[in-house]
Design a protein around this motif. Structure first.
Motif, PDB file in Angstrom:
ATOM      1  N   ALA A  87      41.883  44.046  44.039  1.00 15.84           N
ATOM      2  CA  ALA A  87      41.677  43.338  45.242  1.00 15.84           C
ATOM      3  C   ALA A  87      41.604  41.789  45.132  1.00 15.84           C
ATOM      4  O   ALA A  87      40.979  41.152  44.265  1.00 15.84           O
ATOM      5  N   ALA A  88      42.400  41.140  45.924  1.00 16.91           N
ATOM      6  CA  ALA A  88      42.245  39.622  46.080  1.00 16.91           C
ATOM      7  C   ALA A  88      42.474  39.300  47.371  1.00 16.91           C
ATOM      8  O   ALA A  88      43.376  39.596  47.960  1.00 16.91           O
ATOM      9  N   ALA A  89      41.532  38.316  47.750  1.00 20.57           N
ATOM     10  CA  ALA A  89      41.610  37.759  49.182  1.00 20.57           C
ATOM     11  C   ALA A  89      42.619  36.847  49.482  1.00 20.57           C
ATOM     12  O   ALA A  89      43.476  36.925  50.290  1.00 20.57           O
ATOM     13  N   GLN A  90      42.845  35.568  48.663  1.00 20.10           N
ATOM     14  CA  GLN A  90      43.642  34.985  48.988  1.00 20.10           C
ATOM     15  C   GLN A  90      45.213  35.161  48.363  1.00 20.10           C
ATOM     16  O   GLN A  90      45.209  36.101  47.615  1.00 20.10           O
ATOM     17  N   GLU A  91      46.126  34.258  48.453  1.00 24.55           N
ATOM     18  CA  GLU A  91      47.442  34.511  47.761  1.00 24.55           C
ATOM     19  C   GLU A  91      47.204  34.476  46.452  1.00 24.55           C
ATOM     20  O   GLU A  91      46.556  33.551  45.827  1.00 24.55           O
ATOM     21  N   VAL A  92      47.823  34.965  45.799  1.00 26.85           N
ATOM     22  CA  VAL A  92      47.664  34.937  44.088  1.00 26.85           C
ATOM     23  C   VAL A  92      49.003  34.184  43.523  1.00 26.85           C
ATOM     24  O   VAL A  92      50.043  34.295  43.934  1.00 26.85           O
ATOM     25  N   GLU A  93      48.839  33.719  42.364  1.00 25.15           N
ATOM     26  CA  GLU A  93      49.655  32.679  41.884  1.00 25.15           C
ATOM     27  C   GLU A  93      50.206  33.922  40.447  1.00 25.15           C
ATOM     28  O   GLU A  93      49.509  34.509  40.031  1.00 25.15           O
ATOM     29  N   PRO A  94      51.417  33.634  39.880  1.00 31.90           N
ATOM     30  CA  PRO A  94      52.053  34.298  38.818  1.00 31.90           C
ATOM     31  C   PRO A  94      50.845  34.316  37.691  1.00 31.90           C
ATOM     32  O   PRO A  94      50.904  35.044  36.935  1.00 31.90           O
ATOM     33  N   LEU A  95      50.569  33.015  37.310  1.00 33.54           N
ATOM     34  CA  LEU A  95      49.674  32.988  36.315  1.00 33.54           C
ATOM     35  C   LEU A  95      48.177  33.898  36.473  1.00 33.54           C
ATOM     36  O   LEU A  95      48.005  34.422  35.478  1.00 33.54           O
ATOM     37  N   GLY A  96      47.625  33.789  37.603  1.00 35.32           N
ATOM     38  CA  GLY A  96      46.562  34.673  37.803  1.00 35.32           C
ATOM     39  C   GLY A  96      46.971  36.163  37.548  1.00 35.32           C
ATOM     40  O   GLY A  96      46.198  36.841  37.104  1.00 35.32           O
ATOM     41  N   VAL A  97      48.183  36.385  38.375  1.00 34.42           N
ATOM     42  CA  VAL A  97      48.447  38.107  38.400  1.00 34.42           C
ATOM     43  C   VAL A  97      48.697  38.335  36.750  1.00 34.42           C
ATOM     44  O   VAL A  97      48.425  39.365  36.260  1.00 34.42           O
ATOM     45  N   ALA A  98      49.372  37.550  35.911  1.00 35.78           N
ATOM     46  CA  ALA A  98      49.752  37.675  34.697  1.00 35.78           C
ATOM     47  C   ALA A  98      48.329  37.932  33.842  1.00 35.78           C
ATOM     48  O   ALA A  98      48.375  38.655  32.818  1.00 35.78           O
ATOM     49  N   LYS A  99      47.353  37.036  34.183  1.00 35.05           N
ATOM     50  CA  LYS A  99      46.115  37.387  33.354  1.00 35.05           C
ATOM     51  C   LYS A  99      45.400  38.543  33.732  1.00 35.05           C
ATOM     52  O   LYS A  99      44.970  39.383  32.805  1.00 35.05           O
ATOM     53  N   VAL A 100      45.523  39.033  34.959  1.00 31.92           N
ATOM     54  CA  VAL A 100      44.915  40.522  35.388  1.00 31.92           C
ATOM     55  C   VAL A 100      45.767  41.434  34.781  1.00 31.92           C
ATOM     56  O   VAL A 100      45.261  42.500  33.915  1.00 31.92           O
ATOM     57  N   LEU A 101      47.013  41.356  34.625  1.00 32.54           N
ATOM     58  CA  LEU A 101      47.952  42.358  33.824  1.00 32.54           C
ATOM     59  C   LEU A 101      47.565  42.228  32.452  1.00 32.54           C
ATOM     60  O   LEU A 101      47.608  43.641  31.990  1.00 32.54           O
ATOM     61  N   ALA A 102      47.145  41.359  31.853  1.00 31.60           N
ATOM     62  CA  ALA A 102      47.158  41.172  30.466  1.00 31.60           C
ATOM     63  C   ALA A 102      46.156  42.193  30.142  1.00 31.60           C
ATOM     64  O   ALA A 102      45.816  42.932  29.025  1.00 31.60           O
ATOM     65  N   ALA A 103      44.952  41.949  31.128  1.00 30.65           N
ATOM     66  CA  ALA A 103      43.734  42.674  30.785  1.00 30.65           C
ATOM     67  C   ALA A 103      43.908  44.033  31.135  1.00 30.65           C
ATOM     68  O   ALA A 103      43.379  45.051  30.207  1.00 30.65           O
ATOM     69  N   ILE A 104      44.677  44.563  31.928  1.00 33.60           N
ATOM     70  CA  ILE A 104      45.054  45.746  32.204  1.00 33.60           C
ATOM     71  C   ILE A 104      45.814  46.667  30.922  1.00 33.60           C
ATOM     72  O   ILE A 104      45.642  47.525  30.550  1.00 33.60           O
ATOM     73  N   VAL A 105      46.822  45.597  30.380  1.00 38.81           N
ATOM     74  CA  VAL A 105      47.619  45.878  29.301  1.00 38.81           C
ATOM     75  C   VAL A 105      46.548  46.289  28.193  1.00 38.81           C
ATOM     76  O   VAL A 105      46.570  47.160  27.565  1.00 38.81           O
ATOM     77  N   GLY A 106      45.604  45.365  28.153  1.00 42.04           N
ATOM     78  CA  GLY A 106      44.385  45.601  26.895  1.00 42.04           C
ATOM     79  C   GLY A 106      44.056  47.007  27.206  1.00 42.04           C
ATOM     80  O   GLY A 106      43.608  47.795  26.021  1.00 42.04           O
ATOM     81  N   GLU A 107      43.521  47.337  28.326  1.00 38.18           N
ATOM     82  CA  GLU A 107      42.919  48.800  28.404  1.00 38.18           C
ATOM     83  C   GLU A 107      43.866  50.013  28.339  1.00 38.18           C
ATOM     84  O   GLU A 107      43.421  50.930  27.734  1.00 38.18           O
ATOM     85  N   GLU A 108      44.875  49.674  28.741  1.00 38.98           N
ATOM     86  CA  GLU A 108      45.797  50.609  29.018  1.00 38.98           C
ATOM     87  C   GLU A 108      46.771  50.920  27.951  1.00 38.98           C
ATOM     88  O   GLU A 108      47.313  52.129  27.666  1.00 38.98           O
TER      89      GLU A 108
END
Ligand SMILES: Cc1cc2nc3c(=O)[nH]c(=O)nc-3n(C[C@H](O)[C@H](O)[C@H](O)COP(=O)(O)OP(=O)(O)OC[C@H]3O[C@@H](n4cnc5c(N)ncnc54)[C@H](O)[C@@H]3O)c2cc1C
Lengths: 249, 310
Positions: A87-108
């Motif tokens: 969940a994200a309230a505001q518009e998200v930017e590629p850098l922020g999205v990439a950081k979340v994805l990097a964390a998910i990549v770490g888990e999965e």
């Protein structure tokens, strides 16, 4: 091998975007929204890899407003196995999205992450490359063909001069171009089935990521409009016009 | 302010899109350095040194940088960003591949496809396939941006006298490998720098018709050949002919659209052309809303007549 596919909910590609009168953005109220077309291609490719036996599980993830659930359900109906909504309230930017994805990549620990090369709303064309940087993985951008063999993937890329093929060691990041495949439509039974597939709800804080934007949008304006010109009645008249322009002798 | 511009080069020459990036970097104020990477790139480095407005050419001569593999080039750029404030790349397939990788490694948000420099931290850029123009401001300590080539004048290829300086550093990380390329070769002008473009759409029906109708017209006009996505998807012409949101962005003096409906994604790539000419049998086709000169009718009849009379 797991395959992770991020998907974004965006304005439908058939809708002509309208700039808001107050210049703060594009009007998305009561506008048809769909999965970003490039992400649909990414979902399709991941499902095909599973069907071919090259992938074991397809996980889709979206970072955005609660309604992005619909987009995730669409991906599940196409054939993805499970979903994660961050969940994200505001518009998200590629850098922020990439950081979340990097964390998910770490888990999965997916062997492949397949993303759309750009989202048709902000047209940034950044997230895949940024994720590759943050995870230290190789990247195959603008893919029109993906072939997994052993511990590597060969990616044919659409580049300005034609096509180019690179060989990436797995795990790797791939972004899709339009000609990679033609996404399937979800069948009704699969749409029903998708409703009971797992969808985990998360927040960016769960991954320790600060999504505050780095860019500030000062203004959004209409591009300068072209005036419709004249219609000519014959090839001869067209040639006259071309002469006026100095294009024809 | 000190900028580093990524040079794209081929056969010892610097490509046009790089010249536009040099101009954009100049507008940031301060010095502009040009980065040339690859093996045996002396000629390209010398050509770069002649470009007006360039202070230094930094040359990373190493096979690891051939084919501009982003896994190898990005760490080199990051290292050089120690003494630069901005990394500026042309918004070409190479620039788009490398710049975001650099941005993420620097923890900054890239500004993609800038159309203008309003201030050193403030830019305009197209969003929603060019249906809106956003003005954005970055608060990041360093700038990473890509530059839309059609929006900036090209820096002069001569008149400069930059120093050429080797830089070393990051080499082959072994993550990726170039396998091969299928380049389309053409005697015609290059699409993104052509003065005149003739583009064909789905209406051409097949590759033979494209060859028999669009190419002779283009040759008569000394034009480059482009296409809509539908024509590329159907295999009439290779992918690098595609003009549009996801293809090439062009702004020639004259753009001739033949049998192209004018979907917003196509318009995104050509609506900044000086003069647009459309031939389409459907007088309601959206292409006529942007065309300066329209001719309604069957292209199979009109195009041969036009080519013959020119
Ligand atoms: C995410 C996304 C990105 C896209 N990116 C691009 C892009 O970069 N570039 C791009 O071009 N498209 C792009 N598209 C596709 C775009 O939406 C359109 O589908 C495409 O541009 C249509 O191509 P066309 O005009 O050739 O075909 P059509 O829309 O089918 O138009 C054919 C036209 O030919 C006319 N015609 C037919 N027969 C004749 C005849 N005998 N004589 C004269 N006229 C005739 C018809 O009246 C019609 O107007 C994208 C789509 C998506 C979803």
């Amino acid at each position: 091998m797991k395959v992770l596919v991020p998907v974004k909910r965006v304005i439908d590609y058939n809708v002509k975007p309208r700039v808001k009168a107050d210049g703060t953005g594009v009007d998305l109220l009561n506008v048809k929204m769909s999965m970003n077309p490039f992400d649909e291609i990414a979902v399709e490719e991941a499902i095909r890899l599973k069907e071919k036996g090259a992938a074991t599980e397809v996980i889709v993830v979206s970072i955005g407003e609660p309604k992005a659930q619909e987009t995730l359900r669409t991906a599940l109906a196409m054939g993805a196995d499970r979903a994660i909504l961050v969940a994200a309230a505001q518009e998200v930017e590629p850098l922020g999205v990439a950081k979340v994805l990097a964390a998910i990549v770490g888990e999965e620990q997916p062997g492949l992450v397949i993303l759309g090369k750009q989202a048709i709303d902000d047209d940034s064309n950044q997230t895949g490359q940024m994720l590759a940087a943050l995870t230290g993985r190789p990247q195959g951008t603008f893919a029109s063909k993906i072939e997994v063999s052993g511990d590597a993937v060969e990616v044919t890329r659409e580049v300005d001069g034609g096509l180019e093929t690179v060989r990436l060691s797995l795990p790797a990041i791939v972004t899709t171009d339009l000609r990679l495949n033609e996404p399937r439509y979800a069948s009704l039974p699969n749409i029903m089935k998708a409703k009971s597939k797992p969808l985990a709800q998360k927040t960016a804080a769960d991954y320790g990521v600060d999504l505050s934007p780095r860019l500030r949008t000062v203004q959004v304006a209409e591009p300068s409009k072209r005036q419709a010109g004249v219609k000519v009645g014959s090839v001869d008249e067209l040639i006259d016009r071309l002469r006026d322009l100095g294009v024809a002798a | 302010m000190k900028s580093l511009v990524l040079a794209e080069h081929e056969g010892g020459a610097i490509k046009d899109a790089t010249l536009a990036a040099v101009t954009a970097a100049g507008k940031l104020g301060g010095e502009v350095d040009l980065l040339v990477v690859g093996s045996g790139v002396d000629a390209a480095a010398q050509a770069g040194a002649q470009i007006a407005g360039v202070s230094r050419v930094l040359v990373a001569d190493d096979p690891a940088f051939d084919h501009a593999l982003p896994e190898n080039v990005a760490p080199l750029v990051v290292q050089l960003m120690g003494e630069h404030d901005a990394f500026v790349a042309p918004a070409t397939s190479t620039g788009k591949n490398i710049a975001p990788r650099v941005a993420a490694l620097l923890d900054v948000m890239q500004v993609s496809e800038i159309l203008s420099v309003e201030a050193p931290n403030r830019f305009t850029r197209p969003i929603y396939a060019g249906n809106a123009i956003a003005t954005v401001e970055t608060g990041d300590p360093k700038l990473v941006c890509t530059v839309r080539a059609t929006a900036f004048e090209k820096a002069a290829r001569t008149g400069g006298s930059a120093t050429v300086q080797p830089v070393g550093g990051a080499a082959d990380g072994g993550l990726s490998q170039f396998v091969g390329a299928q380049q389309s070769h053409s005697e015609r002008p290059e699409l993104t720098s052509a003065k005149i473009i003739v583009s064909g759409g789905r209406a051409l029906q097949n590759g033979e018709n494209f060859k028999m109708l669009i190419e002779p017209l283009a040759d008569k006009l000394g034009a480059a050949v482009g296409a809509s996505r539908a024509a590329v998807d159907a295999g009439f012409v290779p992918n690098d002919y595609q003009v549009g949101q996801t293809g090439k962005i062009v702004a020639p003096e004259v753009y001739v659209a033949v049998g192209i409906s004018g979907a917003i994604q196509h318009l995104a790539g050509m609506k900044d052309s000086k003069v647009i000419i459309a031939i389409n049998k459907d007088e309601e086709a959206p292409i006529f809303q942007v065309a300066d000169v329209g001719l309604v009718g069957d292209l199979f009849k009109l195009v041969p007549e036009l080519t013959q009379k020119l």
